[in-house]
Design an enzyme around this catalytic site. Structure first.
Site, PDB file in Angstrom:
ATOM      1  N   GLY A   1       5.705   5.578  -5.613  1.00 38.88           N
ATOM      2  CA  GLY A   1       6.747   4.795  -5.634  1.00 38.88           C
ATOM      3  C   GLY A   1       6.566   4.847  -3.847  1.00 38.88           C
ATOM      4  O   GLY A   1       6.095   4.822  -3.515  1.00 38.88           O
TER       5      GLY A   1
ATOM      6  N   HIS B   1       0.708  -1.651  -0.159  1.00 36.28           N
ATOM      7  CA  HIS B   1       0.374  -0.196   0.418  1.00 36.28           C
ATOM      8  C   HIS B   1       0.444   0.888   0.277  1.00 36.28           C
ATOM      9  O   HIS B   1       0.307   2.504  -0.687  1.00 36.28           O
ATOM     10  CB  HIS B   1      -1.249  -0.802   0.884  1.00 36.28           C
ATOM     11  CG  HIS B   1      -2.488  -1.200   0.830  1.00 36.28           C
ATOM     12  ND1 HIS B   1      -3.540  -0.218   1.153  1.00 36.28           N
ATOM     13  CD2 HIS B   1      -2.565  -2.541   0.665  1.00 36.28           C
ATOM     14  CE1 HIS B   1      -4.081  -1.743   1.112  1.00 36.28           C
ATOM     15  NE2 HIS B   1      -3.551  -2.810   0.385  1.00 36.28           N
ATOM     16  N   ASP B   2       1.591   1.368   0.590  1.00 34.59           N
ATOM     17  CA  ASP B   2       2.779   2.773   0.269  1.00 34.59           C
ATOM     18  C   ASP B   2       3.627   2.856  -1.249  1.00 34.59           C
ATOM     19  O   ASP B   2       3.556   3.442  -1.694  1.00 34.59           O
ATOM     20  CB  ASP B   2       4.551   2.306   1.753  1.00 34.59           C
ATOM     21  CG  ASP B   2       4.439   4.034   1.827  1.00 34.59           C
ATOM     22  OD1 ASP B   2       4.146   5.019   1.139  1.00 34.59           O
ATOM     23  OD2 ASP B   2       6.442   3.265   1.490  1.00 34.59           O
TER      24      ASP B   2
END
Ligand code: HEM
Length: 342
Positions: A66, A60-61
């Site tokens: 990126g 999810h990050d």
């Protein structure tokens, strides 16, 4: 002589293996990565569910601009408090306190993005009993933007069909293949999901789902609960469910040919999927494409192949470069340096 060299060689292999392991787990020739490892081990010993949370955090990050630690921000100068954490698709995201604790231990020179990908890597290693491991170099920087709308526009939804998933993974700045999509989806062998995330699978006209499994889901988490404002969770993997649930779902890991050990990151997802015993539509639709279906079968048949392809795809994911212009190393993972005061 030949026998002696063989013995020396085996000893070297054993020593090389031991060099990467500590009593508790693995250690690195890098102080920061060692500290991350120690804290992840501690956190998972206290709460095993954190392992799955840390693996999901990487996805999810790194999927949004990126790997820039944007998912960790509580507020930013441009987004206010409407950061990625508030996105609907980020429901259930956890592990933030573990990252905070690690940040306090490693200090000012390590980015939150590095901590996050190191922690996800260690969690995968621990959850797989050391079978899934990849090297990461570090050197990522932290971003200063984090938008809930951007997260919802970019993260895949559990109701996506195959083409949606394929396009989402292949999108520019990501470039993930169908094979990598199938390999990474195996992360759903661990962790939990909220009823709202799989509610479509409880309906009579759901995408194909095993009828016993659907019955068990309807029994434990009936749809009416959502109307009452409740949103309970079930394990992503029926293997992690209670004995009563497994009985209702006619789920017997041994018959299916998977290890009955709970909370393990392994290829059981592929066994489950080919029996229509997966939670999300986005899991099941992998069966609708020829290439994806072939990989489901490969990963079901060959656990070692999946371990290695999953590790490679996670390493690629963890290396997606931050895309923002204003990058920094945050002092506190929850705030940009501009908004952080001692
Ligand atoms: C292919 C598209 C994907 C979709 C549509 C998807 C969707 C979801 C959803 C809806 C949940 C449950 C959230 C909740 O209700 O609490 C979930 C959980 C999870 N996902 Fe995915 N996911 C995808 C890919 C991935 C990937 C690539 C990874 C990791 C590399 C991943 C790792 C996880 C993990 C570990 C959990 C459990 C988290 C926990 O227990 O804290 N997922 N996913």
């Amino acid at each position: 002589m030949a026998k002696l060299s063989a013995a020396v060689l085996s000893l070297c292999v054993v020593l090389a293996f031991l060099a990467g392991q500590s009593a508790a787990g693995r250690y690195y020739s890098d102080k920061v990565q060692d500290k991350v490892r120690k804290e992840v081990e501690k956190a998972m010993a206290y709460n095993p569910g954190l392992g799955a949370a840390l693996v999901r955090l990487v996805f999810h990050d790194c999927w949004i601009n990126g790997c820039d630690g944007s998912v960790l921000l509580d507020k930013t100068p441009t987004d206010g408090t409407n950061t990625e954490k508030k996105a609907v698709t980020n429901i259930g995201l956890a592990g933030f306190e573990v990252i905070d604790t690690i940040k306090q231990k490693v200090g000012a020179n390590t980015s939150c993005a590095d901590i996050l990908v190191f922690a996800g890597r260690d969690a995968a290693d621990i959850l797989s009993g050391g079978k899934i491991f990849y090297k990461l170099d570090g050197g990522l920087k932290d971003g200063v933007v984090s938008s809930a709308a951007a997260a919802d526009a970019n993260l895949p939804e559990s109701t996506f069909d195959f083409t949606d998933l394929q396009n989402n993974f292949a999108a520019s700045g990501r470039g993930f293949t169908v094979k990598e999509l199938v390999a990474l989806s195996g992360a759903h062998s661990i962790g939990v999901a909220h009823l709202s995330s799989y509610q479509d699978r409880l309906a009579a006209d759901a995408t194909p789902i095993d009828s016993d499994y659907q019955l068990a889901l309807n029994k434990t988490t009936p749809l009416e609960l959502l109307k009452k404002g409740q949103n309970p969770t079930v394990p992503n993997n029926p293997r992690d469910a209670s004995a009563a649930f497994q009985k209702d779902a006619a789920y017997d890991p041994v018959t299916l040919g998977v290890s009955p050990t709970r909370n393990v990151l392994d290829n059981s997802y592929y066994h489950n999927n080919l029996e229509n015993k997966v939670l999300f539509k986005s899991d099941w639709v992998l069966r609708t494409d020829g290439v994806a279906a072939g990989k489901l079968q490969d990963y079901k048949d060959n656990a070692a192949m999946w371990n290695s392809d999953f590790a490679a795809a996670m390493a690629k994911l963890s290396g997606l470069p931050p895309q923002g212009k204003n990058l920094e190393i945050r002092k506190n993972c929850r705030f940009t340096n501009q908004q952080y005061y001692y």
